[in-house]
Design a protein around this motif. Structure first.
Motif, PDB file in Angstrom:
ATOM      1  N   MET A   1       0.532  -1.583   0.015  1.00  0.00           N
ATOM      2  CA  MET A   1       0.058   0.320  -0.229  1.00  0.00           C
ATOM      3  C   MET A   1       0.909   1.307   0.513  1.00  0.00           C
ATOM      4  O   MET A   1       0.792   2.286   0.726  1.00  0.00           O
ATOM      5  CB  MET A   1      -0.774  -0.288   1.541  1.00  0.00           C
ATOM      6  CG  MET A   1      -2.345  -1.654   1.513  1.00  0.00           C
ATOM      7  SD  MET A   1      -3.263  -1.317   0.669  1.00  0.00           S
ATOM      8  CE  MET A   1      -4.302  -0.373   0.847  1.00  0.00           C
ATOM      9  N   GLN A   2       1.634   1.361  -0.508  1.00  0.00           N
ATOM     10  CA  GLN A   2       3.013   2.590  -1.454  1.00  0.00           C
ATOM     11  C   GLN A   2       2.265   3.483  -2.010  1.00  0.00           C
ATOM     12  O   GLN A   2       1.342   3.633  -2.248  1.00  0.00           O
ATOM     13  CB  GLN A   2       3.886   1.839  -1.535  1.00  0.00           C
ATOM     14  CG  GLN A   2       4.182   0.058  -1.074  1.00  0.00           C
ATOM     15  CD  GLN A   2       5.601   1.069   0.030  1.00  0.00           C
ATOM     16  OE1 GLN A   2       5.909   2.182   0.373  1.00  0.00           O
ATOM     17  NE2 GLN A   2       5.348  -0.227   0.761  1.00  0.00           N
ATOM     18  N   LYS A   4      -0.084   7.887  -1.378  1.00  0.00           N
ATOM     19  CA  LYS A   4      -1.417   7.729  -0.706  1.00  0.00           C
ATOM     20  C   LYS A   4      -1.464   8.927  -2.412  1.00  0.00           C
ATOM     21  O   LYS A   4      -1.473   9.971  -2.847  1.00  0.00           O
ATOM     22  CB  LYS A   4      -1.377   8.658  -0.115  1.00  0.00           C
ATOM     23  CG  LYS A   4      -1.277   7.955   1.432  1.00  0.00           C
ATOM     24  CD  LYS A   4      -2.415   8.420   2.675  1.00  0.00           C
ATOM     25  CE  LYS A   4      -1.391   8.417   3.567  1.00  0.00           C
ATOM     26  NZ  LYS A   4      -2.225   8.935   4.843  1.00  0.00           N
ATOM     27  N   GLU A   5      -2.107   8.304  -3.400  1.00  0.00           N
ATOM     28  CA  GLU A   5      -2.549   8.865  -4.542  1.00  0.00           C
ATOM     29  C   GLU A   5      -3.971  10.269  -3.995  1.00  0.00           C
ATOM     30  O   GLU A   5      -4.733   9.939  -3.485  1.00  0.00           O
ATOM     31  CB  GLU A   5      -3.074   8.337  -5.971  1.00  0.00           C
ATOM     32  CG  GLU A   5      -1.907   7.125  -6.147  1.00  0.00           C
ATOM     33  CD  GLU A   5      -3.397   5.596  -6.819  1.00  0.00           C
ATOM     34  OE1 GLU A   5      -4.004   6.018  -7.648  1.00  0.00           O
ATOM     35  OE2 GLU A   5      -2.508   4.716  -6.461  1.00  0.00           O
ATOM     36  N   SER A  17      -9.024   7.615  -5.428  1.00  0.00           N
ATOM     37  CA  SER A  17      -8.416   7.145  -6.122  1.00  0.00           C
ATOM     38  C   SER A  17      -7.644   5.807  -5.632  1.00  0.00           C
ATOM     39  O   SER A  17      -8.535   5.142  -4.992  1.00  0.00           O
ATOM     40  CB  SER A  17      -6.759   8.085  -5.288  1.00  0.00           C
ATOM     41  OG  SER A  17      -6.743   7.823  -3.883  1.00  0.00           O
ATOM     42  N   ARG A  18      -6.894   4.999  -6.470  1.00  0.00           N
ATOM     43  CA  ARG A  18      -7.297   3.514  -6.169  1.00  0.00           C
ATOM     44  C   ARG A  18      -6.509   3.139  -4.935  1.00  0.00           C
ATOM     45  O   ARG A  18      -7.195   2.174  -4.155  1.00  0.00           O
ATOM     46  CB  ARG A  18      -6.302   3.021  -7.212  1.00  0.00           C
ATOM     47  CG  ARG A  18      -6.253   1.802  -7.541  1.00  0.00           C
ATOM     48  CD  ARG A  18      -5.236   1.057  -8.610  1.00  0.00           C
ATOM     49  NE  ARG A  18      -5.552  -0.350  -8.849  1.00  0.00           N
ATOM     50  CZ  ARG A  18      -4.608  -1.357  -9.500  1.00  0.00           C
ATOM     51  NH1 ARG A  18      -2.905  -0.696  -9.335  1.00  0.00           N
ATOM     52  NH2 ARG A  18      -4.521  -2.686  -9.273  1.00  0.00           N
ATOM     53  N   TRP A  19      -5.778   4.369  -4.135  1.00  0.00           N
ATOM     54  CA  TRP A  19      -5.313   3.219  -3.389  1.00  0.00           C
ATOM     55  C   TRP A  19      -7.009   4.054  -1.759  1.00  0.00           C
ATOM     56  O   TRP A  19      -6.985   3.116  -1.150  1.00  0.00           O
ATOM     57  CB  TRP A  19      -4.163   4.734  -3.235  1.00  0.00           C
ATOM     58  CG  TRP A  19      -3.822   4.234  -1.589  1.00  0.00           C
ATOM     59  CD1 TRP A  19      -2.805   3.442  -1.299  1.00  0.00           C
ATOM     60  CD2 TRP A  19      -3.494   4.949   0.160  1.00  0.00           C
ATOM     61  NE1 TRP A  19      -2.711   4.035   0.832  1.00  0.00           N
ATOM     62  CE2 TRP A  19      -3.078   4.473   0.906  1.00  0.00           C
ATOM     63  CE3 TRP A  19      -4.774   6.553   0.519  1.00  0.00           C
ATOM     64  CZ2 TRP A  19      -3.475   4.451   2.081  1.00  0.00           C
ATOM     65  CZ3 TRP A  19      -5.195   6.802   1.851  1.00  0.00           C
ATOM     66  CH2 TRP A  19      -4.209   6.296   2.522  1.00  0.00           C
ATOM     67  N   GLN A  20      -6.995   4.907  -2.646  1.00  0.00           N
ATOM     68  CA  GLN A  20      -8.445   5.568  -1.526  1.00  0.00           C
ATOM     69  C   GLN A  20      -9.612   3.796  -1.306  1.00  0.00           C
ATOM     70  O   GLN A  20     -10.070   3.681  -0.232  1.00  0.00           O
ATOM     71  CB  GLN A  20      -9.242   6.437  -1.656  1.00  0.00           C
ATOM     72  CG  GLN A  20      -8.155   7.920  -1.253  1.00  0.00           C
ATOM     73  CD  GLN A  20      -8.620   9.009  -1.646  1.00  0.00           C
ATOM     74  OE1 GLN A  20      -9.288   9.535  -2.807  1.00  0.00           O
ATOM     75  NE2 GLN A  20      -8.426   9.979  -0.637  1.00  0.00           N
ATOM     76  N   PRO A 123      -5.079  -4.604  -5.768  1.00  0.00           N
ATOM     77  CA  PRO A 123      -4.078  -4.285  -4.587  1.00  0.00           C
ATOM     78  C   PRO A 123      -4.098  -4.998  -3.593  1.00  0.00           C
ATOM     79  O   PRO A 123      -3.279  -5.621  -2.892  1.00  0.00           O
ATOM     80  CB  PRO A 123      -3.900  -2.603  -3.923  1.00  0.00           C
ATOM     81  CG  PRO A 123      -4.716  -2.498  -5.112  1.00  0.00           C
ATOM     82  CD  PRO A 123      -5.741  -3.153  -6.002  1.00  0.00           C
TER      83      PRO A 123
END
Length: 237
Positions: A1-2, A4-5, A17-20, A123
């Motif tokens: 989980m690198q 934060k977009e 974002s994809r991370w969120q 992810p």
């Protein structure tokens, strides 16, 4: 989980974002996962399971639309008026900027709010946090199954230490799951269709917020004059 977009703004629609998306779904799966039953082909590292894509989608909708969640809390309050905590939580949501800050719109599809989950879940699968499978029926997929793995539970528990702002998601996912505990995906879908604004959204359009309507209803409830729940159309698919 690198990394934060940042969320993107496309066509005036606020998008995560994809991370969120991945973090939100991990915390939601962690909060809603049930013990793994013996009839499922579960991975050895599985510590919980969420059954059906419909249920996960409907839970995610209420997480992404705090004003609709507040409306559902008021529905429950009218059904159980002795539980003042339901109204207090609705007031906490509607009395803040949460309905705007936390809203990430979803499209109305044939069976209600829907968004493809594969990209957001990828992810989590790649990093060994969750596993997913399908149960096949005679002619199609009968059920999507999401397993929370031990590593996923550990990461979910560590996230707020790394990013304290995520505590909101931890709190809300637990409150949301407690509100609808025991209800399946179809039951959640039917409850969401009870709200006319949701049911009347044109297929392919983003579901609009109902913040003002929810705040007006809250004011009536606080004044001791509950309003009738707006009726939905007969079409519920």
């Amino acid at each position: 989980m690198q990394g934060k977009e940042l969320m993107a703004l496309a066509d005036g629609v606020r998008r995560a974002s994809r991370w969120q998306d991945a973090v939100r779904l991990l915390l939601l799966i962690d909060a809603s996962a049930k013990p793994v039953s013996g009839d499922l082909p579960a991975p050895a590292a599985a510590v919980g399971v969420v059954r059906t894509q419909v249920r996960l989608q409907k839970l995610d909708f209420w997480l992404r639309y705090p004003d609709y969640l507040a409306f559902e809390l008021m529905n429950e309050y009218e059904a159980h008026p002795d539980d003042s905590g339901l109204l207090d939580l609705a007031e906490e949501i509607l009395g803040s900027e949460e309905p705007d800050l936390r809203r990430f719109p979803m499209l109305r599809h044939r069976f209600g709010a829907f968004e493809e989950l594969d990209e957001a879940l990828a992810p989590l699968v790649e990093k060994g946090l969750i596993s997913k499978t399908q149960i096949l029926g005679a002619n199609r997929v009968a059920e999507h199954v999401y397993f929370l793995l031990q590593r996923g539970r550990e990461v979910a528990g560590d996230l707020t230490g790394e990013a304290p702002a995520l505590e909101w998601y931890v709190t809300r996912t637990k409150q949301l799951v407690a509100l609808v505990d025991g209800l399946g995906g179809t039951q959640l879908k039917n409850r969401q269709y009870l709200l006319k604004d949701y049911a009347d959204t044109v297929i392919g359009r983003h579901i609009a917020p109902i913040t003002d309507q929810a705040r007006e209803r809250l004011a009536r409830l606080r004044a001791g004059s509950p309003a009738a729940l707006p009726a939905a159309d007969e079409e519920t698919s």
